[in-house]
Each structure stands twice: as C-alpha cells, then as structure tokens.
Design a protein around this motif. Structure first.
Motif, PDB file in Angstrom:
ATOM      1  N   ILE A  13       0.853  -1.193   0.000  1.00 53.45           N
ATOM      2  CA  ILE A  13       0.000   0.000   0.000  1.00 53.45           C
ATOM      3  C   ILE A  13       0.886   1.238   0.000  1.00 53.45           C
ATOM      4  O   ILE A  13       1.542   1.530   1.005  1.00 53.45           O
ATOM      5  CB  ILE A  13      -0.952  -0.017   1.225  1.00 53.45           C
ATOM      6  CG1 ILE A  13      -1.870  -1.249   1.149  1.00 53.45           C
ATOM      7  CG2 ILE A  13      -1.763   1.257   1.301  1.00 53.45           C
ATOM      8  CD1 ILE A  13      -2.783  -1.417   2.333  1.00 53.45           C
ATOM      9  N   ASP A  14       0.942   1.931  -1.136  1.00 49.97           N
ATOM     10  CA  ASP A  14       1.875   3.062  -1.311  1.00 49.97           C
ATOM     11  C   ASP A  14       3.289   2.677  -0.849  1.00 49.97           C
ATOM     12  O   ASP A  14       3.967   3.444  -0.146  1.00 49.97           O
ATOM     13  CB  ASP A  14       1.381   4.316  -0.562  1.00 49.97           C
ATOM     14  CG  ASP A  14       0.285   5.043  -1.327  1.00 49.97           C
ATOM     15  OD1 ASP A  14       0.090   4.726  -2.518  1.00 49.97           O
ATOM     16  OD2 ASP A  14      -0.389   5.909  -0.734  1.00 49.97           O
ATOM     17  N   GLY A  15       3.713   1.469  -1.221  1.00 45.87           N
ATOM     18  CA  GLY A  15       5.070   1.024  -0.921  1.00 45.87           C
ATOM     19  C   GLY A  15       5.254   0.347   0.426  1.00 45.87           C
ATOM     20  O   GLY A  15       6.324  -0.163   0.728  1.00 45.87           O
ATOM     21  N   GLU A  16       4.198   0.354   1.256  1.00 50.73           N
ATOM     22  CA  GLU A  16       4.312  -0.260   2.590  1.00 50.73           C
ATOM     23  C   GLU A  16       3.684  -1.659   2.577  1.00 50.73           C
ATOM     24  O   GLU A  16       2.520  -1.818   2.219  1.00 50.73           O
ATOM     25  CB  GLU A  16       3.593   0.629   3.612  1.00 50.73           C
ATOM     26  CG  GLU A  16       3.951   0.304   5.043  1.00 50.73           C
ATOM     27  CD  GLU A  16       3.271   1.269   6.024  1.00 50.73           C
ATOM     28  OE1 GLU A  16       2.823   0.799   7.072  1.00 50.73           O
ATOM     29  OE2 GLU A  16       3.199   2.477   5.702  1.00 50.73           O
TER      30      GLU A  16
ATOM     31  N   CYS B 234      -4.919   5.295  -0.057  1.00 50.37           N
ATOM     32  CA  CYS B 234      -3.630   5.301  -0.756  1.00 50.37           C
ATOM     33  C   CYS B 234      -3.842   5.691  -2.216  1.00 50.37           C
ATOM     34  O   CYS B 234      -4.969   5.887  -2.670  1.00 50.37           O
ATOM     35  CB  CYS B 234      -2.979   3.922  -0.671  1.00 50.37           C
ATOM     36  SG  CYS B 234      -3.942   2.619  -1.462  1.00 50.37           S
ATOM     37  N   LYS B 235      -2.715   5.791  -2.942  1.00 47.93           N
ATOM     38  CA  LYS B 235      -2.782   6.090  -4.370  1.00 47.93           C
ATOM     39  C   LYS B 235      -2.493   4.857  -5.219  1.00 47.93           C
ATOM     40  O   LYS B 235      -2.882   4.787  -6.381  1.00 47.93           O
ATOM     41  CB  LYS B 235      -1.791   7.208  -4.731  1.00 47.93           C
ATOM     42  CG  LYS B 235      -2.167   8.528  -4.058  1.00 47.93           C
ATOM     43  CD  LYS B 235      -1.432   9.706  -4.662  1.00 47.93           C
ATOM     44  CE  LYS B 235      -1.798  11.008  -3.995  1.00 47.93           C
ATOM     45  NZ  LYS B 235      -3.138  11.497  -4.336  1.00 47.93           N
ATOM     46  N   GLU B 236      -1.791   3.886  -4.626  1.00 46.81           N
ATOM     47  CA  GLU B 236      -1.458   2.677  -5.377  1.00 46.81           C
ATOM     48  C   GLU B 236      -1.452   1.485  -4.440  1.00 46.81           C
ATOM     49  O   GLU B 236      -0.990   1.585  -3.304  1.00 46.81           O
ATOM     50  CB  GLU B 236      -0.064   2.822  -6.025  1.00 46.81           C
ATOM     51  CG  GLU B 236       0.344   1.599  -6.837  1.00 46.81           C
ATOM     52  CD  GLU B 236       1.701   1.778  -7.531  1.00 46.81           C
ATOM     53  OE1 GLU B 236       2.225   0.796  -8.038  1.00 46.81           O
ATOM     54  OE2 GLU B 236       2.222   2.915  -7.557  1.00 46.81           O
TER      55      GLU B 236
ATOM     56  N   THR C  54      -1.854  -4.806  -9.848  1.00 53.97           N
ATOM     57  CA  THR C  54      -1.499  -3.467  -9.335  1.00 53.97           C
ATOM     58  C   THR C  54      -2.612  -2.500  -9.716  1.00 53.97           C
ATOM     59  O   THR C  54      -3.039  -2.467 -10.867  1.00 53.97           O
ATOM     60  CB  THR C  54      -0.164  -2.980  -9.951  1.00 53.97           C
ATOM     61  OG1 THR C  54       0.862  -3.903  -9.582  1.00 53.97           O
ATOM     62  CG2 THR C  54       0.210  -1.602  -9.438  1.00 53.97           C
ATOM     63  N   LEU C  55      -3.076  -1.743  -8.736  1.00 48.62           N
ATOM     64  CA  LEU C  55      -4.171  -0.785  -8.944  1.00 48.62           C
ATOM     65  C   LEU C  55      -3.642   0.608  -8.615  1.00 48.62           C
ATOM     66  O   LEU C  55      -3.053   0.822  -7.556  1.00 48.62           O
ATOM     67  CB  LEU C  55      -5.342  -1.132  -8.024  1.00 48.62           C
ATOM     68  CG  LEU C  55      -5.797  -2.592  -8.146  1.00 48.62           C
ATOM     69  CD1 LEU C  55      -6.434  -3.076  -6.875  1.00 48.62           C
ATOM     70  CD2 LEU C  55      -6.746  -2.760  -9.302  1.00 48.62           C
TER      71      LEU C  55
END
Length: 297
Positions: A184-187, A257-259, A283-284
């Motif tokens: 989630i946003d890299g996390e 999140c954004k991604e 991936t969204l």
C-alpha cells in the motif's frame, strides 16, 4: 445557435433481463423531443462495447452506457484517454457506480437519468488503472470475488437470482480465508483476509455499502480489509456490510492510498466491477479526475 448534442448509446441487450431494449423507445422519444441527435448500437459480446466506442466515439458529444456495471466498465475503457464524457443509463443487475454518481437506477427513472445527461455538465471523476485497462468502481479479492468466479460456472446451468443465491450459499459452506500480501503506497502488509476490496466508489454487489465514506473525486483509493470471521458470524457481518455499518467492527481495517499491489502465493480470483476475468498479482493505481462523467453529485 445551440449546437445539438450528439449522443452515442451503447446497449448491452442481455443486461437487466433485456430491460435495456425496452429503453430504446424511451431514449428515441426523449432525444427527438429535445432535438438531440442519437445513435443506438447494440453489443454482440464481451469487450464489444470497448471496440465500438473506440471506433465511433470521436463523432459524438458523449457516449452513454446502457446496461450494468460491466457495460460501464467496457464503455469507460473505450473512452480512456479521450475527453469525451460518459453517460450512464443504469439498467443492469448491480448499477453500483451509478449509485456513487447519484443516478436513479430503476427502469421507471430512465427519463430522469437521461435528463442528467441532457441538463448537467459532466464532472471529472477518478479512474483506477490496472493491467492496461481502467475501472471506475471497486475491485476485490476473497469471498466476494470467488462468488463471482463460481457464478460464471453455475450460470451455465441455472439462470437469474437463483444462481447468485446458490453461489453465495456454497461459498458460505466451503470458503477458506486467503493469505495476501498488499503493498500500500510502498508499505508491505501481509494478512489473512475474509476479503480485501480496493474502492473508488461506495458500493458493489447491487448496493452493498462496502465503502460508505468513499468519494470518486478525492484522488485516493480506499482499501477495506476484513479479517477472517467465524462462519456463524458471516451473516451478521453481511447485514452490517449491506448498510455500511461495518467500518467500526474489530475485524475491519481501512487504508487510503494512491497505489496498491495485491499478491498471493496461489493465484486468487480478482473481481473488477462485477467481472472476474483475472487473477493476482494485480497493481491498482488511481488516476485522479481523469474521466468526465454525467452525474447528480
């Protein structure tokens, strides 16, 4: 001198048990009375709406999806990267993105849904990009995605609402929670889930309010994760879920999140706006305010 609107209506003839075809005279009459030029094209099968829109949309002021969320999904993919607005006559089973846009969903309200297109200015809404395509509403993995996947098999033998109820019942008896890893946003978040939904809109499954606080214009995805619950609690959860009263439950977590990337050891079914054509990993990515849509919000 007002330039007349030119509308292209894309009709899915099998959506909503054929109600879409019953709408044709209403559409023609409405457009005729208002001096709107209209063209009506029927789809012949999956992905046909996307093809028709790509080939013809440049000649029109807007394209109107006449059907359910699947039709909206296909038409929006045809309109991706154009500036041509999307109109919706929600005549399918779920019509969930239409609800987020406050478009009336009953057949008796077709004229009011047409008025939204004729009288309102299209507004910019967020899209979600995935696998080179886009969707407007909600993607999910877990309990609900497996129901959709099974439904496509059961539908060969049983039609209509019965198929859905059987699919839900069988899944209720046999479902095992899924191990997923979300980025989630890299996390990284590893979890065992009953289901995980990535939302732009507010509801799915014909009005189940999975994301009651959602907004299609905030530039954010809402991730709703539901931890495994004992089988006897699932009906209670679903009752809360339908009304949107589940966010405070101890086994529900949400993120913005954004991604988001979803992966799993075994490929899991991914439901995208009621269609189940793909498996994890996926991936969204939010595309803020990137499509114009007619609505009442």
């Amino acid at each position: 001198d007002i330039i007349s609107m030119k509308l292209l209506f894309i009709i899915n003839p099998i959506a909503g048990k054929g109600k879409t075809k019953d709408a044709i005279p209403v559409i023609r009459n409405f457009c005729h009375q208002r001096g709107i030029q209209c063209t009506i094209m029927e789809t012949l099968g999956p992905r046909d709406a996307t093809r028709i829109v790509k080939e013809h949309c440049s000649a029109y002021s807007a394209v109107v999806a006449v059907g359910g969320d699947g039709t909206v999904l296909e038409v929006s993919n045809g309109l991706m990267d154009t500036d041509i607005p999307l109109g919706i006559l929600p005549l399918g089973k779920g019509n969930d993105f239409a609800r987020a846009m406050k478009i009336p969903v009953e057949f008796s309200q077709v004229e009011n849904a047409l008025k939204i297109i004729a009288e309102n200015t299209a507004q910019n809404v967020d899209l979600v990009a995935f696998n080179g395509r886009v969707f407007l509403n909600i993607a999910s993995v877990g309990f609900d995605a497996e129901i959709i996947q099974d439904l496509n098999k059961i539908k060969r033998f049983i039609k209509g609402k019965g198929a859905y109820l059987i699919s839900v019942f069988l899944k209720f008896l046999t479902y095992k929670p899924k191990d997923v890893e979300l980025l989630i946003d890299g996390e990284k978040k590893a979890a065992k889930v009953f289901l995980a939904a990535v939302c732009n809109g507010i509801c799915y499954g014909g009005g189940m309010m999975i994301n009651p606080k959602g907004s299609v214009t905030d530039g954010l995805l809402d991730v709703i994760m539901i931890s495994p619950v004992p089988r006897y609690k699932i009906p209670f959860l679903l009752m809360k879920f339908i009304k949107g009263n589940h966010l405070s439950l101890p086994y529900v977590t949400s993120y913005q999140c954004k991604e988001v990337q979803i992966s799993s050891k075994e490929p899991l079914a991914v439901n995208v706006d009621g269609e189940s054509p793909m498996k994890t990993p996926i991936t969204l990515l939010i595309k803020p305010l990137s499509m114009r849509v007619f609505g009442n919000t």
